[in-house]
Design a protein around this motif. Structure first.
Motif, mmCIF file in Angstrom:
data_model
loop_
_atom_site.group_PDB
_atom_site.id
_atom_site.type_symbol
_atom_site.label_atom_id
_atom_site.label_comp_id
_atom_site.label_asym_id
_atom_site.label_seq_id
_atom_site.Cartn_x
_atom_site.Cartn_y
_atom_site.Cartn_z
ATOM 1 N N LEU A 80 0.851 -1.252 -0.133
ATOM 2 C CA LEU A 80 -0.021 0.067 -0.045
ATOM 3 C C LEU A 80 0.841 1.358 -0.103
ATOM 4 N N ILE A 81 1.812 0.972 0.760
ATOM 5 C CA ILE A 81 2.888 2.562 0.679
ATOM 6 C C ILE A 81 3.536 2.682 -0.679
ATOM 7 N N GLU A 82 3.856 1.595 -1.296
ATOM 8 C CA GLU A 82 4.151 1.836 -2.499
ATOM 9 C C GLU A 82 3.351 2.165 -3.659
ATOM 10 N N GLU A 83 2.164 1.697 -3.365
ATOM 11 C CA GLU A 83 0.895 2.269 -4.248
ATOM 12 C C GLU A 83 0.975 3.665 -3.954
ATOM 13 N N SER A 89 3.449 10.362 -6.992
ATOM 14 C CA SER A 89 4.633 10.676 -8.077
ATOM 15 C C SER A 89 3.792 11.015 -9.617
ATOM 16 N N ALA A 90 2.796 10.215 -9.480
ATOM 17 C CA ALA A 90 1.866 10.403 -11.163
ATOM 18 C C ALA A 90 1.275 11.842 -10.843
#
Length: 270
Positions: A80-83, A89-90
């Motif tokens: 979830l942190i990576e998502e 970023s996007a």
């Protein structure tokens, strides 16, 4: 000051109120500002406060957006942190996220004492607390954890909850909070099962004894036990309500951004 003989010394403190110029609202980090008279100079209070106001705005723009979030120990929230980081970023947004894991008792203590900005936890822990804001998240799938060495199921095919009716239910000590224990026992009692229980100081001790086939545990799909190579998990017909929570008087923009982002990340990964 500055040729104003009615003032010999003037001090400002954090969270200043408007003193007539309409220009100044406060400078974060500034504890005390002392202004003393300069003989022969003209009074420039308004100009000085206007300059301070601009400095405050510049500082505010430079301040890093950050949140410190508590999670229950044993939860694996890395995907979830990576998502969330990918979404930020996007979108060209910035939010520094710091995560700390605690026992339920310490998690609630850190939240009440403002040692963390907010937390992700079972909703049942938050509802009894006063002056808390929260955002509901998609509920977590509950699982029953058992040893891979456990005897085969009675029907010879698949395990059911009733296969564990004679086994011990391994729990965290009640001194943390009685809510998870009541939640787990309530689920089993609805199935007609009243198990013998044993309590432990921490989750690692529970997972170790489950792997040694000394009992079973009820957890959720985020538990690292669900991915332990020494354990198996049985999905239960129950999901646990969870939420992002934070003190009402700390409802700042970064916390709301985090809560909405976390919910969006959960929904996108389901």
């Amino acid at each position: 000051f500055y040729n104003c003989f009615s003032f010999r010394h003037f001090s400002f403190y954090t969270s200043l109120r408007d003193i007539g110029t309409g220009a100044y609202t406060g400078v974060r980090r500034m504890k005390t500002l002392s202004v003393t008279e300069v003989p022969g100079a003209r009074s420039c209070l308004k100009e000085m406060l206007a300059e301070l106001s601009m400095e405050a705005k510049r500082e505010s723009l430079q301040l890093e957006k950050s949140v410190h979030i508590g999670v229950p120990e044993g939860w694996d929230v890395l995907p979830l942190i990576e998502e969330m980081e990918a979404l930020l970023s996007a979108r060209g947004e910035e939010l520094k996220m710091i995560f700390s894991a605690y026992s339920y008792r310490l998690l609630l203590s850190q939240l009440r004492n403002h040692q963390i900005d907010g937390c992700i936890c079972p909703k049942g822990l938050i509802v009894p607390l006063e002056h808390m804001a929260f955002l509901d998240l998609p509920p977590l799938q509950n699982v029953l954890l058992y040893s891979r060495k456990h005897c085969p199921p009675e029907n010879g095919q698949e395990y059911t909850v009733k296969d564990f009716r004679k086994e011990k239910l391994l729990l965290l000590e009640q001194e943390d909070t009685s809510i998870p224990k009541a939640y787990q026992l309530g689920f089993l009692q609805d199935k007609g099962i009243i198990p013998e229980t044993k309590e432990y100081h921490n989750i690692d001790s529970i997972l170790l004894d489950v792997s040694l086939d000394k009992g079973f545990a009820i957890s959720d799909i985020w538990s690292r036990g669900a991915f332990d190579r020494n354990l198996s998990c049985l999905k239960l017909d129950q999901k646990m309500p969870i939420c992002v929570a934070w003190p009402e008087n700390h409802s700042f923009d970064e916390m709301r951004l985090f809560a909405n982002l976390f919910k969006e990340s959960m929904e996108s990964l389901q």
